[in-house]
Scaffold this motif. Structure first.
Motif, PDB file in Angstrom:
ATOM      1  N   THR A 121      -8.356   4.755 -20.200  1.00 18.46           N
ATOM      2  CA  THR A 121      -8.113   5.792 -19.204  1.00 18.46           C
ATOM      3  C   THR A 121      -6.751   6.414 -19.498  1.00 18.46           C
ATOM      4  O   THR A 121      -5.886   5.785 -20.120  1.00 18.46           O
ATOM      5  N   TYR A 122      -6.558   7.650 -19.037  1.00 22.11           N
ATOM      6  CA  TYR A 122      -5.341   8.394 -19.356  1.00 22.11           C
ATOM      7  C   TYR A 122      -4.796   9.024 -18.078  1.00 22.11           C
ATOM      8  O   TYR A 122      -5.558   9.522 -17.242  1.00 22.11           O
ATOM      9  N   SER A 123      -3.474   9.012 -17.946  1.00 23.46           N
ATOM     10  CA  SER A 123      -2.877   9.559 -16.730  1.00 23.46           C
ATOM     11  C   SER A 123      -1.443  10.009 -16.984  1.00 23.46           C
ATOM     12  O   SER A 123      -0.832   9.657 -18.001  1.00 23.46           O
ATOM     13  N   VAL A 124      -0.935  10.794 -16.041  1.00 23.16           N
ATOM     14  CA  VAL A 124       0.471  11.215 -16.053  1.00 23.16           C
ATOM     15  C   VAL A 124       1.078  10.833 -14.711  1.00 23.16           C
ATOM     16  O   VAL A 124       0.522  11.155 -13.653  1.00 23.16           O
ATOM     17  N   LYS A 125       2.216  10.125 -14.762  1.00 23.23           N
ATOM     18  CA  LYS A 125       2.926   9.743 -13.546  1.00 23.23           C
ATOM     19  C   LYS A 125       4.326  10.344 -13.575  1.00 23.23           C
ATOM     20  O   LYS A 125       4.986  10.337 -14.613  1.00 23.23           O
ATOM     21  N   GLU A 126       4.758  10.837 -12.439  1.00 20.24           N
ATOM     22  CA  GLU A 126       6.125  11.334 -12.312  1.00 20.24           C
ATOM     23  C   GLU A 126       6.795  10.638 -11.141  1.00 20.24           C
ATOM     24  O   GLU A 126       6.234  10.555 -10.048  1.00 20.24           O
ATOM     25  N   ASN A 179      11.892  10.926 -15.401  1.00 23.19           N
ATOM     26  CA  ASN A 179      10.987   9.776 -15.375  1.00 23.19           C
ATOM     27  C   ASN A 179       9.540  10.253 -15.257  1.00 23.19           C
ATOM     28  O   ASN A 179       8.898  10.109 -14.222  1.00 23.19           O
ATOM     29  N   ILE A 180       9.062  10.859 -16.334  1.00 25.36           N
ATOM     30  CA  ILE A 180       7.666  11.286 -16.426  1.00 25.36           C
ATOM     31  C   ILE A 180       7.035  10.504 -17.566  1.00 25.36           C
ATOM     32  O   ILE A 180       7.540  10.513 -18.686  1.00 25.36           O
ATOM     33  N   ILE A 187       0.842  -1.200   0.000  1.00 20.27           N
ATOM     34  CA  ILE A 187       0.000   0.000   0.000  1.00 20.27           C
ATOM     35  C   ILE A 187       0.876   1.250   0.000  1.00 20.27           C
ATOM     36  O   ILE A 187       0.626   2.205  -0.743  1.00 20.27           O
ATOM     37  N   CYS A 188       1.924   1.233   0.817  1.00 18.11           N
ATOM     38  CA  CYS A 188       2.844   2.379   0.881  1.00 18.11           C
ATOM     39  C   CYS A 188       3.530   2.613  -0.466  1.00 18.11           C
ATOM     40  O   CYS A 188       3.741   3.755  -0.882  1.00 18.11           O
ATOM     41  N   VAL A 189       3.871   1.529  -1.158  1.00 16.58           N
ATOM     42  CA  VAL A 189       4.475   1.650  -2.486  1.00 16.58           C
ATOM     43  C   VAL A 189       3.494   2.294  -3.456  1.00 16.58           C
ATOM     44  O   VAL A 189       3.833   3.216  -4.207  1.00 16.58           O
ATOM     45  N   ASP A 190       2.248   1.827  -3.432  1.00 16.72           N
ATOM     46  CA  ASP A 190       1.249   2.311  -4.385  1.00 16.72           C
ATOM     47  C   ASP A 190       0.887   3.775  -4.182  1.00 16.72           C
ATOM     48  O   ASP A 190       0.499   4.457  -5.130  1.00 16.72           O
ATOM     49  N   VAL A 191       1.001   4.270  -2.954  1.00 14.90           N
ATOM     50  CA  VAL A 191       0.672   5.679  -2.703  1.00 14.90           C
ATOM     51  C   VAL A 191       1.917   6.561  -2.703  1.00 14.90           C
ATOM     52  O   VAL A 191       1.845   7.754  -2.412  1.00 14.90           O
ATOM     53  N   GLY A 192       3.078   5.979  -3.038  1.00 13.63           N
ATOM     54  CA  GLY A 192       4.289   6.769  -3.188  1.00 13.63           C
ATOM     55  C   GLY A 192       5.069   7.025  -1.921  1.00 13.63           C
ATOM     56  O   GLY A 192       5.965   7.873  -1.899  1.00 13.63           O
ATOM     57  N   LYS A 193       4.775   6.279  -0.857  1.00 12.34           N
ATOM     58  CA  LYS A 193       5.484   6.467   0.410  1.00 12.34           C
ATOM     59  C   LYS A 193       6.737   5.601   0.512  1.00 12.34           C
ATOM     60  O   LYS A 193       7.595   5.843   1.356  1.00 12.34           O
ATOM     61  N   GLU A 231       6.121  10.340  -7.392  1.00  7.75           N
ATOM     62  CA  GLU A 231       6.080  11.732  -6.948  1.00  7.75           C
ATOM     63  C   GLU A 231       4.690  12.336  -7.132  1.00  7.75           C
ATOM     64  O   GLU A 231       4.179  13.046  -6.268  1.00  7.75           O
ATOM     65  N   SER A 232       4.071  12.068  -8.287  1.00 10.87           N
ATOM     66  CA  SER A 232       2.744  12.618  -8.549  1.00 10.87           C
ATOM     67  C   SER A 232       1.989  11.730  -9.529  1.00 10.87           C
ATOM     68  O   SER A 232       2.587  10.986 -10.309  1.00 10.87           O
TER      69      SER A 232
END
Length: 205
Positions: free
Chosen positions: A100-105, A87-88, A44-50, A112-113
């Protein structure tokens, strides 16, 4: 309350319902309950970026034919990268006729986002001069109570990713309908970013 067999059947149906979801994790019973809870918490921590992303075991595939008796879900993923250094990634994820469409950084291995975007915005990114893309068809399936993802890249190679923390080369054998060439877990050439910037002929080794 249900019987043991009924509970197993419910587990199987729940797993089938979530097949193809990008955040599906199968937590087996190879540890005691407290350790199992800790494993769930870490994911869960990995998936939420923690916490940093978990390195999943990845293998180069020679051939694969998934039997019709195996529950599977096909997802097509197109990732667009605007820079090899940053890494965006801009992602289009298509499943059962919907996208579905998204942007991950990412900062290192930390998320990060994360932002949902529209199809029009995705198109804007895709036509940028610096944009390069990686397209893959992911066939997600369950075998022997474990989650696998067979990934067929437009670049020409096929890989197998094993979900979770277990190593199929040890206690969990590979599915008999998939022929493996080698372990490529730590080979960045076979990452989505590596695929986007590599010549297809460089990926056959």
């Amino acid at each position: 309350t249900e019987t043991v067999d009924e509970a197993k059947e419910l587990d199987h149906k729940t797993l089938e319902a979530w097949l193809g979801h990008p955040r599906l994790h199968v937590i087996d019973n190879s540890t005691d309950f407290e350790t199992k809870i800790a494993r769930v918490t870490k994911l869960i921590c990995v998936d939420v970026g923690k916490e940093p992303k978990v390195a999943r075991h990845k293998y180069l595939v020679i051939s694969a034919t998934i039997p019709s008796s195996v529950s599977a879900e096909v997802v097509t993923v197109e990732s667009i990268f605007l820079s090899e250094e940053k890494n965006i990634r801009v992602i289009k994820r298509s499943q059962q006729g919907s996208s579905t469409y998204s942007v991950k950084e990412y900062r290192g291995q930390l998320l990060e986002s994360y932002e949902h975007i529209t199809a029009a915005k995705f198109l804007e990114y895709s036509v940028k001069q610096s944009a390069v893309s990686c397209v893959k068809k992911k066939t997600n399936f369950i075998w022997n109570h474990h989650h696998y993802s067979l990934q067929e890249y437009q670049a020409g190679c096929i890989t197998l990713t094993v979900g979770g923390h277990h190593d199929t080369s040890a206690d969990h054998p590979f599915p008999p309908f998939i022929a493996i060439s080698k372990d490529i877990t730590d080979n960045s050439k076979y990452s989505c970013l590596g695929m986007a910037y590599s010549c297809p002929t460089d990926l056959s080794e």
